[in-house]
Structure formats: C-alpha cells, structure tokens
Write an enzyme that holds these catalytic residues in place. Structure first.
Site, PDB file in Angstrom:
ATOM      1  N   TYR A 177       0.496   9.938   0.578  1.00 16.36           N
ATOM      2  CA  TYR A 177      -0.734   9.766  -0.202  1.00 16.36           C
ATOM      3  C   TYR A 177      -1.715   8.790   0.468  1.00 16.36           C
ATOM      4  CZ  TYR A 177       2.699  11.754  -3.351  1.00 16.36           C
ATOM      5  OH  TYR A 177       3.683  12.556  -3.873  1.00 16.36           O
ATOM      6  N   THR A 179       5.316  -0.074 -15.405  1.00 19.10           N
ATOM      7  CA  THR A 179       5.550  -0.693 -16.717  1.00 19.10           C
ATOM      8  C   THR A 179       4.236  -0.923 -17.468  1.00 19.10           C
ATOM      9  OG1 THR A 179       5.537  -2.916 -15.777  1.00 19.10           O
ATOM     10  CG2 THR A 179       7.667  -1.810 -15.923  1.00 19.10           C
TER      11      THR A 179
END
Ligand SMILES: *[C@@H]1O[C@H](CO)[C@@H](O)[C@H](O)[C@H]1NC(C)=O
Ligand SMILES: *[C@@H]1O[C@H](CO)[C@@H](O)[C@H](O)[C@H]1NC(C)=O
Length: 331
Positions: free
Chosen positions: A164, A236
């Site tokens: 990426y 998270t």
C-alpha cells in the site's frame, strides 16, 4: 448553504439516547465527522459502530482489539523470528487530538523506519505512535495481561509498505497495519527516549495543540527483550478495521510519577472549554472469539523461571507426527 443536522439514535440494553449535531458546511465536514467520537458517553466505544456506517466493524467485528492476554493459553511458536526495527532517528509532531496523544512522523521524512521480521510477512513503515493512559494507576493500557491493566500503553503503528501507499489506504486492507504495543509501568529509571516525548507534554495541554519532536529513535523506545506475544486484531480506534497484526512486547517500559503527573494534566477540550481530562482513553477489551495468541517465549527452556507454565502441553503445532508404518498420526 444551510448546515446539515444529523440526528443519531442509539439503543442499547434498555435505553435509547438521541443526539443531534450540526456539521459545518465547509471542507471541514468530513474531518468533524471523523473526529466526533469519544471514550465515554453516547459517542463512546459501544456506539462507534453506529455513529458511522464505515465503522461497523467496531460493533460487528469478531477479530477486534484490544484483548486480555491470558498467559496459560499462549501458544509457543518456534517459527516466530526476532522483530526488526531500524535504529535511526526520525522527526515528527505530537498532537493532542482530543481523544489521544498521537505522534506522527514528518511527511517529508527521507529515510523511513522499517518494521519487519517477527510474525510479519511484509515490510511495514513506521507512521505514528498513540499514547493511552489512565487518570489513576490502576488502569490505562488497552491490552490487559491476565486481567491486569498497566498505567499506560504506547502503540507504535506502521503500514504495509510493500502492498500500500500510505496509512489511510492500508488501514482497512488485508495485512495493512502493524501495531507494536509497549506496556508502560511506573518506575524510577525512566526510558530516556520516552523522556524526549514526555518533556513536551506541557505544550499539548488542549485539543488541537501540537508540538514538533526532533530526532527520536523508535527502536530505543523498546525495552531490552526479544520476547513478544502476537495475534491478529484491529485498530483500537474507529473504524476498528481488522487489518492489524499486534505485537505485544514482553517487558514494560518505565515512566516516572512526575512524567505521569504531567500527562494527566492534558485535557480533551480546548483552552476555553477544557472538558474532561484526556486520560482513560482506552477501548474496553474485546472477546477473543477463538483466535490464537502466539508467543516466541519458550517457557520450558526458561526452566529456572519455573513459575511459568510449560507451553508444550499446548503445542499443537508439533503434537502430531506421520507414522510411515501404520499410516496413522501418532501423538
Ligand atoms: C527501508 O526499506 C526501504 C525499502 O526496501 C529501503 O530502501 C530503506 O533503505 C530501508 N531503510 C533502512 C534504514 O534500512
Ligand atoms: C493514499 O494513497 C492513495 C492511493 O495511492 C491515494 O489515493 C490517497 O490520496 C493517499 N492518501 C493520503 C492521505 O496521502
């Protein structure tokens, strides 16, 4: 142009809360939207997946982070390699985002810090550090170890540079991200590299404040151990994309009481409306849903620490052997 008004209704275990927010009609719309989440109340972790449809993994995902690491259930994997992180220093900026304290490496960095080896199949490029901490010593870290929360946790994020272009592309793609987790404990001999960060806490007291940090070595933040625990999970923070290989380093780094005191002065809001302290910015632990949590700690070989459980009873990777005589698997 009129400002669009969005009303969100959340229903959860017997109560329904509705909230209307007005988004400004400008190019700021998207960023206001993305920043509108918190660690408590009706925009807190239970509602992240409802605030924004693109964050639905926060509510629906089954490979989420953080988790409570249970040492008895770790699987020793002899094929896990040592982790590699480049030593050289980089510069960047520390931001109070109102949700966390985030260090981002300078965009024009010439020589990026590579993270590779360990459980990683690809080379990752270090990009940012998130600092999670509690307003009391009894909580703060996002990952727990056997039900224990550390006063803080430093998360070093990198993105998969081989597949990426950047973090925003990688974070929701397969094998996109690595999260390196350092537990933070209170101690008298603080980590000198961490001190470079902690010495700037008074410059990021309020949301939107940021300060440059020059010449920091991510490698030097790490404690002196090759041992780690690893599993596949999510970021998270929203959108909780399940693209993250987590590596929890098996030794805490230390922060002094004074440094922690400085950290706890940081606020979620602006100078005029400081709101609540920034601390307690931890997502609750998520169910493991039968995931494997592996380690390169061979507890049996470290016999002198006989308090540690043996991993061999759980070593299913090596449990079965093909028998040429009977054609059966022997245990
Ligand atoms: C990081 O990886 C890139 C691509 O392979 C390489 O060009 C660069 O030199 C590496 N950085 C260091 C410090 O080794
Ligand atoms: C990230 O990379 C993608 C794909 O090349 C590109 O479209 C996007 O603009 C980049 N985003 C940033 C923030 O640089």
């Amino acid at each position: 142009m009129p400002s669009p008004v969005h009303t969100f209704c959340f229903s959860s275990a017997g109560f329904i809360a509705c909230s209307a927010i007005v988004l400004l009609c400008s190019s700021e719309v998207l960023s206001s939207w993305e920043e509108w989440w918190t660690y408590d109340g009706i925009s807190g972790p239970s509602f992240w997946g409802l605030i924004n449809p693109q964050w639905n993994m926060c509510n629906k995902g089954r490979r989420q982070s953080p988790i409570d690491v249970v040492p008895d259930k770790l699987l020793f994997d002899p094929y896990l390699r040592p982790l590699h992180i480049d030593k050289h220093k980089v510069s960047g900026t520390l931001h109070n985002t109102g949700q966390s304290l985030v260090f981002r490496v300078d965009k024009d960095t010439k020589q990026h810090v590579n993270i590779s080896g360990g459980p990683l199949a690809y080379r990752y490029q270090f990009e940012e550090i998130y600092i999670h901490y509690g307003t009391e010593n009894s909580r703060g870290s996002e990952h727990y170890i056997q039900g224990y929360s550390f006063p803080g946790e430093i998360q070093i994020y990198g993105f998969n540079k081989e597949l990426y272009h950047n973090m925003s592309e990688a974070q929701h793609k397969s094998q996109g991200i690595v999260g390196l987790s350092l537990m933070v404990q209170i101690g008298e001999t603080p980590n000198p590299e961490l001190r470079i960060i902690t010495s700037t806490f008074n410059k990021v007291l309020y949301r939107g404040f940021s300060t440059p940090i020059r010449h920091i070595s991510v490698r030097s933040l790490l404690p002196n151990t090759d041992h780690y625990i690893t599993y596949e999970g999510s970021t998270t923070h929203p959108g909780c994309w399940e693209s993250t290989v987590w590596i929890i380093v098996n030794k805490p780094i230390y922060i002094t009481k004074q440094e922690l005191y400085q950290l706890r002065r940081l606020m979620q809001g602006s100078e005029s409306t400081p709101k609540a302290p920034l601390g307690n910015n931890a997502r609750p632990v998520q169910s493991l849903h039968h995931r494997t949590v592996r380690t390169n700690i061979d507890f049996k070989r470290n016999k002198n620490q006989n308090a540690c459980p043996s991993m061999y009873k759980d070593m299913y990777y090596r449990a079965n052997r093909w028998s040429p005589d009977t054609g059966l698997l022997i245990r």
